[in-house]
Design a protein around this motif. Structure first.
Motif, PDB file in Angstrom:
ATOM      1  N   GLY B  80      90.284  -1.726  -4.786  1.00  0.00           N
ATOM      2  CA  GLY B  80      91.072  -0.370  -4.267  1.00  0.00           C
ATOM      3  C   GLY B  80      90.674   0.761  -5.028  1.00  0.00           C
ATOM      4  N   ALA B  81      89.729   0.712  -6.121  1.00  0.00           N
ATOM      5  CA  ALA B  81      89.378   1.936  -6.964  1.00  0.00           C
ATOM      6  C   ALA B  81      88.773   3.100  -5.945  1.00  0.00           C
ATOM      7  N   CYS B  82      88.179   2.750  -4.835  1.00  0.00           N
ATOM      8  CA  CYS B  82      87.310   3.422  -3.999  1.00  0.00           C
ATOM      9  C   CYS B  82      87.862   4.048  -2.986  1.00  0.00           C
ATOM     10  N   THR B  83      89.672   3.732  -2.702  1.00  0.00           N
ATOM     11  CA  THR B  83      90.640   4.407  -1.708  1.00  0.00           C
ATOM     12  C   THR B  83      90.402   5.907  -1.491  1.00  0.00           C
ATOM     13  N   MET B  84      89.961   5.957  -0.416  1.00  0.00           N
ATOM     14  CA  MET B  84      89.724   7.572  -0.044  1.00  0.00           C
ATOM     15  C   MET B  84      91.171   7.585   1.450  1.00  0.00           C
ATOM     16  N   ILE B  85      91.381   8.846   1.622  1.00  0.00           N
ATOM     17  CA  ILE B  85      92.186   9.251   2.835  1.00  0.00           C
ATOM     18  C   ILE B  85      91.080   9.645   3.974  1.00  0.00           C
ATOM     19  N   HIS B 101      80.910   7.645  10.148  1.00  0.00           N
ATOM     20  CA  HIS B 101      82.154   8.372   9.781  1.00  0.00           C
ATOM     21  C   HIS B 101      81.729   9.935  10.565  1.00  0.00           C
ATOM     22  N   GLN B 102      80.672   9.959  11.315  1.00  0.00           N
ATOM     23  CA  GLN B 102      80.444  11.383  11.995  1.00  0.00           C
ATOM     24  C   GLN B 102      81.684  12.172  12.505  1.00  0.00           C
ATOM     25  N   GLY B 103      81.957  13.212  11.845  1.00  0.00           N
ATOM     26  CA  GLY B 103      83.113  14.254  12.164  1.00  0.00           C
ATOM     27  C   GLY B 103      84.418  13.780  11.585  1.00  0.00           C
ATOM     28  N   SER B 104      84.312  12.683  10.631  1.00  0.00           N
ATOM     29  CA  SER B 104      85.703  12.430  10.061  1.00  0.00           C
ATOM     30  C   SER B 104      85.980  13.299   8.994  1.00  0.00           C
ATOM     31  N   GLU B 105      87.325  13.362   8.888  1.00  0.00           N
ATOM     32  CA  GLU B 105      87.977  14.177   7.771  1.00  0.00           C
ATOM     33  C   GLU B 105      88.258  13.354   6.253  1.00  0.00           C
ATOM     34  N   ILE B 106      87.799  13.877   5.547  1.00  0.00           N
ATOM     35  CA  ILE B 106      87.756  12.576   4.401  1.00  0.00           C
ATOM     36  C   ILE B 106      88.475  13.733   3.180  1.00  0.00           C
ATOM     37  N   THR B 107      89.479  12.884   2.438  1.00  0.00           N
ATOM     38  CA  THR B 107      90.121  13.396   1.498  1.00  0.00           C
ATOM     39  C   THR B 107      90.027  12.560   0.234  1.00  0.00           C
ATOM     40  N   THR B 108      89.113  13.078  -0.888  1.00  0.00           N
ATOM     41  CA  THR B 108      89.097  12.261  -2.242  1.00  0.00           C
ATOM     42  C   THR B 108      90.052  12.757  -3.015  1.00  0.00           C
ATOM     43  N   ILE B 109      90.061  12.200  -4.377  1.00  0.00           N
ATOM     44  CA  ILE B 109      91.126  12.495  -5.319  1.00  0.00           C
ATOM     45  C   ILE B 109      90.971  13.992  -5.696  1.00  0.00           C
ATOM     46  N   GLU B 110      89.461  14.614  -5.529  1.00  0.00           N
ATOM     47  CA  GLU B 110      89.478  15.923  -5.960  1.00  0.00           C
ATOM     48  C   GLU B 110      89.941  16.919  -4.850  1.00  0.00           C
ATOM     49  N   GLY B 111      90.302  16.388  -3.700  1.00  0.00           N
ATOM     50  CA  GLY B 111      91.054  17.297  -2.535  1.00  0.00           C
ATOM     51  C   GLY B 111      92.360  17.211  -2.607  1.00  0.00           C
ATOM     52  N   LEU B 112      92.726  16.013  -3.179  1.00  0.00           N
ATOM     53  CA  LEU B 112      94.431  16.060  -3.363  1.00  0.00           C
ATOM     54  C   LEU B 112      94.857  17.117  -4.084  1.00  0.00           C
ATOM     55  N   GLY B 113      94.315  17.418  -5.370  1.00  0.00           N
ATOM     56  CA  GLY B 113      94.695  18.363  -6.156  1.00  0.00           C
ATOM     57  C   GLY B 113      93.847  18.585  -7.332  1.00  0.00           C
ATOM     58  N   GLN B 114      94.025  19.702  -8.065  1.00  0.00           N
ATOM     59  CA  GLN B 114      92.903  20.012  -9.084  1.00  0.00           C
ATOM     60  C   GLN B 114      93.671  20.294 -10.205  1.00  0.00           C
ATOM     61  N   PRO B 115      93.171  20.119 -11.588  1.00  0.00           N
ATOM     62  CA  PRO B 115      93.716  20.097 -13.018  1.00  0.00           C
ATOM     63  C   PRO B 115      94.889  21.363 -12.898  1.00  0.00           C
ATOM     64  N   ASP B 116      94.584  22.457 -12.204  1.00  0.00           N
ATOM     65  CA  ASP B 116      95.541  23.663 -12.415  1.00  0.00           C
ATOM     66  C   ASP B 116      96.417  23.681 -11.013  1.00  0.00           C
ATOM     67  N   ASN B 117      96.049  22.645 -10.338  1.00  0.00           N
ATOM     68  CA  ASN B 117      96.880  22.706  -8.853  1.00  0.00           C
ATOM     69  C   ASN B 117      97.394  21.125  -8.461  1.00  0.00           C
ATOM     70  N   CYS B 142      95.366   7.880  -4.315  1.00  0.00           N
ATOM     71  CA  CYS B 142      95.165   8.253  -2.913  1.00  0.00           C
ATOM     72  C   CYS B 142      95.877   7.357  -2.066  1.00  0.00           C
ATOM     73  N   SER B 143      96.012   5.953  -2.520  1.00  0.00           N
ATOM     74  CA  SER B 143      96.654   4.923  -1.917  1.00  0.00           C
ATOM     75  C   SER B 143      98.038   5.383  -1.919  1.00  0.00           C
ATOM     76  N   GLY B 144      98.703   5.928  -3.184  1.00  0.00           N
ATOM     77  CA  GLY B 144      99.969   6.136  -3.233  1.00  0.00           C
ATOM     78  C   GLY B 144     100.602   7.200  -2.297  1.00  0.00           C
ATOM     79  N   VAL B 145      99.912   8.199  -2.253  1.00  0.00           N
ATOM     80  CA  VAL B 145     100.113   9.220  -1.368  1.00  0.00           C
ATOM     81  C   VAL B 145     100.285   8.645   0.031  1.00  0.00           C
ATOM     82  N   ALA B 146      99.389   7.636   0.446  1.00  0.00           N
ATOM     83  CA  ALA B 146      99.102   7.192   1.811  1.00  0.00           C
ATOM     84  C   ALA B 146     100.389   6.314   2.189  1.00  0.00           C
TER      85      ALA B 146
END
Ligand SMILES: Cc1cc2nc3c(=O)[nH]c(=O)nc-3n(C[C@H](O)[C@H](O)[C@H](O)COP(=O)(O)OP(=O)(O)OC[C@H]3O[C@@H](n4cnc5c(N)ncnc54)[C@H](O)[C@@H]3O)c2cc1C
Ligand code: SF4
Lengths: 316, 203
Positions: B80-85, B101-117, B142-146
């Motif tokens: 599960g270390a590679c989990t993305m949304i 994944h042509q056209g897919s919308e992908i969220t990684t940990i970097e997209g969930l939030g940043q150090p100041d956000n 990522c898993s927890g949010v999903a």
């Protein structure tokens, strides 16, 4: 992983034809089993036909009161479908007992049926394995066989079919619908879908090369308590040592299939009349002729006790 | 080769349209790499890539987009270390091909939030010490949010007592639903606390 070419057709007939004309081609759906095996070079297709563009992703009511499940319906969606939850609880339960949330989000109905064995020697390419490399021998027979089959196996292979969903499909009398490379359709009863190994353990099912699964249909719902009990080494995220898929009435009558014990979901309809007499009467018949190894003989007692627990649950 | 002629390397334009995405190289079957073009939306940004067809979505992110937050643990869907949304659902990015994944919308940990956000789940993991070494953490978050989204959407789990009743983010539900994310440091109880807090805030 070996390199491969890739295409994504848009019609089932086109997809089936693409695999039928190329012996090295494979369908890919969720990819959660195939890519795992490709990374280990247990599967080495030179061409992948992605079936995710085919539609086939809806669950529809049939005219005779059943459900037609598209081959591409994800395990999560099938388990969560309101009709499945209400009328085919054993199927929801079996799906939810399998794999993890992430995997169920990708895994498809057809791919789940076609998942390959989890025999440790099948996965270890340094070991002899008749299923992986026909004629090389079977390392499991004199090896570690705790998780393997107690019945239905052969001198050539003692692997189990590892999945959960198909055990529920078996007790529900599901039918697999396919289309072949020439565009011709047929239906296969789930009882006839997975093969026993005999002397050809490399062939898991009765599908022909290039035959595409388009749907799985369920007959109209069967009343009773729908139960899926899975016994495994940890509480979640592990394959079954033994599982029981059952639809049972308060008097114990009903239907039952077993998982984790054989090369296919294991059911003996003729033994079901004995269900009101208790678990042992049934498992004595269902497992008559079993050939367990020293490592897995415990599964026979475990199957009886798991069925017994299901009967208690149904009577409560 | 009897196979019909395939277009050499699908163009991005073809891939955007309904035309089937196809990839081909001269030498299928020998071990020559075959490449194909794919375009993905990663953390809100459109990215065009030309990749070996063998590239997993995980490797595409880590090796080609320099998004190294998602981790490679087992590379076989077991940890599960590679989990993305992806398209709103958590998946194991190691067990899927980027070209699928042509056209897919992908969220990684970097997209969930940043150090100041920080995303509320990231903040809760910090507050509750939901990690030690941190390797599994991006996947856990990522898993927890999903998972909280799945409970809200009424998707049942193995421990849901009544398949036809509404679901709640109980400790048992969180534990079962998070079983596809392994933590070798054993931060599980703190992860459950972090998720419980976020679930409470959302309720
Ligand atoms: C860590 C882990 C744990 C797991 N635990 C469990 C568990 O506890 N219980 C359980 O039941 N399963 C478990 N699984 C297996 C999982 O359920 C399967 O990997 C999944 O169901 C396969 O579906 P897929 O769509 O990803 O198949 P794919 O990997 O895409 O395909 C599998 C096979 O089916 C063929 N195929 C796919 N679609 C079609 C079609 N329409 N027609 C013809 N052929 C087709 C492919 O060519 C391939 O040979 C686990 C898997 C992993 C990785
Ligand atoms: S039991 Fe079957 S799959 Fe396992 S090593 Fe023997 S032949 Fe291979």
């Amino acid at each position: 992983m070996k390199s491969f070419t890739y295409e994504r057709p848009t019609s089932p007939a086109e997809a089936a034809a693409a695999v039928a004309r190329n012996p090295d081609a494979k369908f890919i759906a969720g990819g959660t089993n195939l890519l795992d095996l490709m990374k280990l070079q247990i599967e080495t297709p030179s061409h992948l036909v992605d079936v995710n563009g085919l539609g086939l992703d809806t669950v529809e009511a049939t005219q005779d009161g059943g459900l037609r499940i598209g081959a591409l319906v994800r395990n999560t969606d099938l388990a969560a479908d309101a009709r499945v939850r209400k009328d085919y609880g054993v199927l929801s339960r079996a799906l939810l007992a399998g794999a993890s949330g992430q995997l169920r989000n990708k895994a498809t109905t057809a791919g789940n049926l076609l998942q390959r064995t989890r025999c440790p020697y099948f996965y270890d390419t340094a070991q002899a394995c008749n299923k992986r490399q026909p004629g090389s021998g079977c390392s499991a027979i004199d090896g570690v066989s705790r998780s393997l089959a107690v019945i239905g196996s052969s001198e050539a292979c003692i692997a189990t079919y590892p999945g959960d969903m198909a055990v529920a499909m078996r007790v529900l009398d599901a039918t697999v619908e396919t289309v072949d490379g020439k565009g011709k359709g047929r239906t296969i009863a789930i009882a006839d879908f997975h093969r026993l190994p005999g002397d050809r353990p490399e062939v898991d099912t009765t599908l022909k090369p290039g035959e595409l699964i388009t749907a799985v249909t369920l007959p109209k719902p069967v009343a009773g308590t729908h139960i899926y009990r899975k016994v495994r080494d940890r509480a979640s995220y592990a394959y079954a040592l033994v599982s029981v898929a059952a639809i049972l009435n308060k008097d114990g009558s009903g239907h039952v299939a077993f998982g984790g014990v054989a090369p296919r979901p294991w059911r003996l309809e003729a033994a079901e009349a004995d269900l009101p007499r208790g678990a042992k009467a049934v498992t004595d018949k269902v497992f008559a002729g079993a050939k367990p190894t020293q490592d897995n003989a415990f599964k026979l007692k475990l199957a009886e006790r798991t069925l017994s627990a299901a009967l208690t649950q149904a009577r409560a | 080769m009897s196979r019909r002629e395939l277009v050499a390397g699908a163009t991005a334009a073809a891939a955007f349209s309904a035309v089937p995405l196809q990839a081909q190289a001269g030498n299928a079957g020998t071990d020559k790499p075959v490449t194909a073009k794919v375009s993905l939306t990663v953390n809100g940004q459109r990215r065009e890539l030309e990749l070996d067809t063998r590239t997993s979505l995980l490797d595409a992110a880590r090796e080609h987009l320099q998004l190294t937050g998602s981790k490679k643990g087992c590379d076989h869907g077991q940890c599960g270390a590679c989990t993305m949304i992806v398209d709103g659902r958590r998946i194991n990015s190691c067990l899927t091909l980027a070209v699928m994944h042509q056209g897919s919308e992908i969220t990684t940990i970097e997209g969930l939030g940043q150090p100041d956000n920080l995303h509320p789940m990231q903040a809760a993991f910090i507050k509750h010490d939901g990690y030690q070494c941190g390797y599994c953490t991006p996947g856990q978050i990522c898993s927890g949010v999903a998972v909280l989204g799945e409970i809200k959407a009424g998707i049942p789990s193995h421990v849901t007592a009544d398949l036809n009743a509404p679901m709640e983010a109980t400790v048992d539900e969180i534990r079962e639903r998070m079983s596809g994310n392994i933590c070798r440091c054993g931060a599980y109880s703190n992860i459950v606390e972090a998720m419980t807090e976020v679930a409470g805030r959302q309720a």
